[in-house]
Design a protein around this motif. Sequence first.
Motif, PDB file in Angstrom:
ATOM      1  N   LEU A   1       0.826  -1.209   0.000  1.00  0.00           N
ATOM      2  CA  LEU A   1       0.000   0.000   0.000  1.00  0.00           C
ATOM      3  C   LEU A   1       0.858   1.255   0.000  1.00  0.00           C
ATOM      4  CD1 LEU A   1      -2.682  -1.097   2.609  1.00  0.00           C
ATOM      5  CD2 LEU A   1      -2.890  -1.083   0.118  1.00  0.00           C
ATOM      6  N   ASN A   2       1.962   1.187   0.699  1.00  0.00           N
ATOM      7  CA  ASN A   2       2.930   2.272   0.766  1.00  0.00           C
ATOM      8  C   ASN A   2       4.215   1.676   1.325  1.00  0.00           C
ATOM      9  OD1 ASN A   2       2.536   2.135   3.639  1.00  0.00           O
ATOM     10  ND2 ASN A   2       0.822   3.554   3.459  1.00  0.00           N
ATOM     11  N   GLN A   3       5.165   2.508   1.738  1.00  0.00           N
ATOM     12  CA  GLN A   3       6.448   1.980   2.214  1.00  0.00           C
ATOM     13  C   GLN A   3       6.304   1.210   3.522  1.00  0.00           C
ATOM     14  OE1 GLN A   3       9.426   5.003   2.309  1.00  0.00           O
ATOM     15  NE2 GLN A   3       9.640   5.023   0.089  1.00  0.00           N
ATOM     16  N   GLN A   4       5.206   1.383   4.224  1.00  0.00           N
ATOM     17  CA  GLN A   4       5.033   0.746   5.527  1.00  0.00           C
ATOM     18  C   GLN A   4       4.037  -0.409   5.478  1.00  0.00           C
ATOM     19  OE1 GLN A   4       6.441   1.530   8.570  1.00  0.00           O
ATOM     20  NE2 GLN A   4       5.215   0.130   9.787  1.00  0.00           N
ATOM     21  N   ASN A   5       2.906  -0.230   4.815  1.00  0.00           N
ATOM     22  CA  ASN A   5       1.789  -1.165   4.951  1.00  0.00           C
ATOM     23  C   ASN A   5       1.608  -2.109   3.770  1.00  0.00           C
ATOM     24  OD1 ASN A   5       0.874  -0.247   7.523  1.00  0.00           O
ATOM     25  ND2 ASN A   5       0.106   1.583   6.506  1.00  0.00           N
ATOM     26  N   TYR A   6       1.154  -3.298   4.113  1.00  0.00           N
ATOM     27  CA  TYR A   6       0.912  -4.369   3.152  1.00  0.00           C
ATOM     28  C   TYR A   6      -0.534  -4.831   3.311  1.00  0.00           C
ATOM     29  CZ  TYR A   6       1.980  -8.706   0.574  1.00  0.00           C
ATOM     30  OH  TYR A   6       2.030  -9.724  -0.340  1.00  0.00           O
ATOM     31  N   LEU A   7      -1.194  -5.084   2.215  1.00  0.00           N
ATOM     32  CA  LEU A   7      -2.580  -5.565   2.204  1.00  0.00           C
ATOM     33  C   LEU A   7      -2.585  -6.975   1.636  1.00  0.00           C
ATOM     34  CD1 LEU A   7      -5.746  -5.061   2.256  1.00  0.00           C
ATOM     35  CD2 LEU A   7      -5.471  -4.308  -0.097  1.00  0.00           C
ATOM     36  N   GLU A   8      -3.146  -7.921   2.386  1.00  0.00           N
ATOM     37  CA  GLU A   8      -3.290  -9.285   1.895  1.00  0.00           C
ATOM     38  C   GLU A   8      -4.773  -9.607   1.819  1.00  0.00           C
ATOM     39  OE1 GLU A   8      -1.426 -13.721   2.461  1.00  0.00           O
ATOM     40  OE2 GLU A   8      -1.562 -12.475   4.250  1.00  0.00           O
ATOM     41  N   ILE A   9      -5.195 -10.142   0.679  1.00  0.00           N
ATOM     42  CA  ILE A   9      -6.585 -10.545   0.474  1.00  0.00           C
ATOM     43  C   ILE A   9      -6.590 -12.040   0.197  1.00  0.00           C
ATOM     44  CG2 ILE A   9      -8.670 -10.248  -0.911  1.00  0.00           C
ATOM     45  CD1 ILE A   9      -7.535  -7.442  -1.657  1.00  0.00           C
ATOM     46  N   ILE A  10      -7.347 -12.764   1.003  1.00  0.00           N
ATOM     47  CA  ILE A  10      -7.402 -14.222   0.890  1.00  0.00           C
ATOM     48  C   ILE A  10      -8.831 -14.605   0.508  1.00  0.00           C
ATOM     49  CG2 ILE A  10      -7.052 -16.402   2.089  1.00  0.00           C
ATOM     50  CD1 ILE A  10      -5.314 -14.470   4.083  1.00  0.00           C
ATOM     51  N   ALA A  11      -9.004 -15.144  -0.699  1.00  0.00           N
ATOM     52  CA  ALA A  11     -10.321 -15.579  -1.163  1.00  0.00           C
ATOM     53  C   ALA A  11     -10.617 -16.962  -0.595  1.00  0.00           C
ATOM     54  CB  ALA A  11     -10.361 -15.610  -2.692  1.00  0.00           C
ATOM     55  N   VAL A  12     -11.830 -17.128  -0.061  1.00  0.00           N
ATOM     56  CA  VAL A  12     -12.204 -18.384   0.586  1.00  0.00           C
ATOM     57  C   VAL A  12     -13.610 -18.806   0.167  1.00  0.00           C
ATOM     58  CG1 VAL A  12     -10.708 -18.132   2.621  1.00  0.00           C
ATOM     59  CG2 VAL A  12     -12.953 -17.059   2.621  1.00  0.00           C
ATOM     60  N   LYS A  13     -13.849 -20.122   0.230  1.00  0.00           N
ATOM     61  CA  LYS A  13     -15.186 -20.656  -0.038  1.00  0.00           C
ATOM     62  C   LYS A  13     -15.338 -21.939   0.761  1.00  0.00           C
ATOM     63  CE  LYS A  13     -18.261 -22.522  -3.547  1.00  0.00           C
ATOM     64  NZ  LYS A  13     -18.356 -23.015  -4.924  1.00  0.00           N
TER      65      LYS A  13
END
Length: 133
Positions: free
Chosen positions: A91-103
């Motif tokens: 997202l920027n130099q500090q933050n990370y976004l993880e998206i995990i698709a589930v079913k």
Amino acid sequence: MAVSRFGVSLDEELLQALDEYVAENHFSNRSQAIRHLIERNLVEKKWKCDNIVAGAVVLVFSHEKTDILKKSSEIQFEYRDVVLSSQGFYLNQQNYLEIIAVKGPSKTLTEISDKLISIKGIQHGKLVMSKAE
């Protein structure tokens, strides 16, 4: 799909709350908001019945904490029967976004999301579920 029309009577306070909900969520009209609320209620009932649902676990954390990705991967492997995919974004130099698709069964999706969100260092985590069928 055919649309049926009907009248609804609401007290003034409830009508004002509905209008605020319409404005806050940028619905084009009250009918759209009511449809959304009914659909959300139906999905939540499916969660409680442990039906098969689809969703995403969204996590935000500092990418400098590399142990978080390792722990997340371990949990995803443990629940590989319900994990469809995962993707990460800086997202920027500090933050990370993880998206995990589930079913899978709603109870199982709640379990995996609770484990993921409780990883030490997670700044924000949320499970979003929707009907799968």
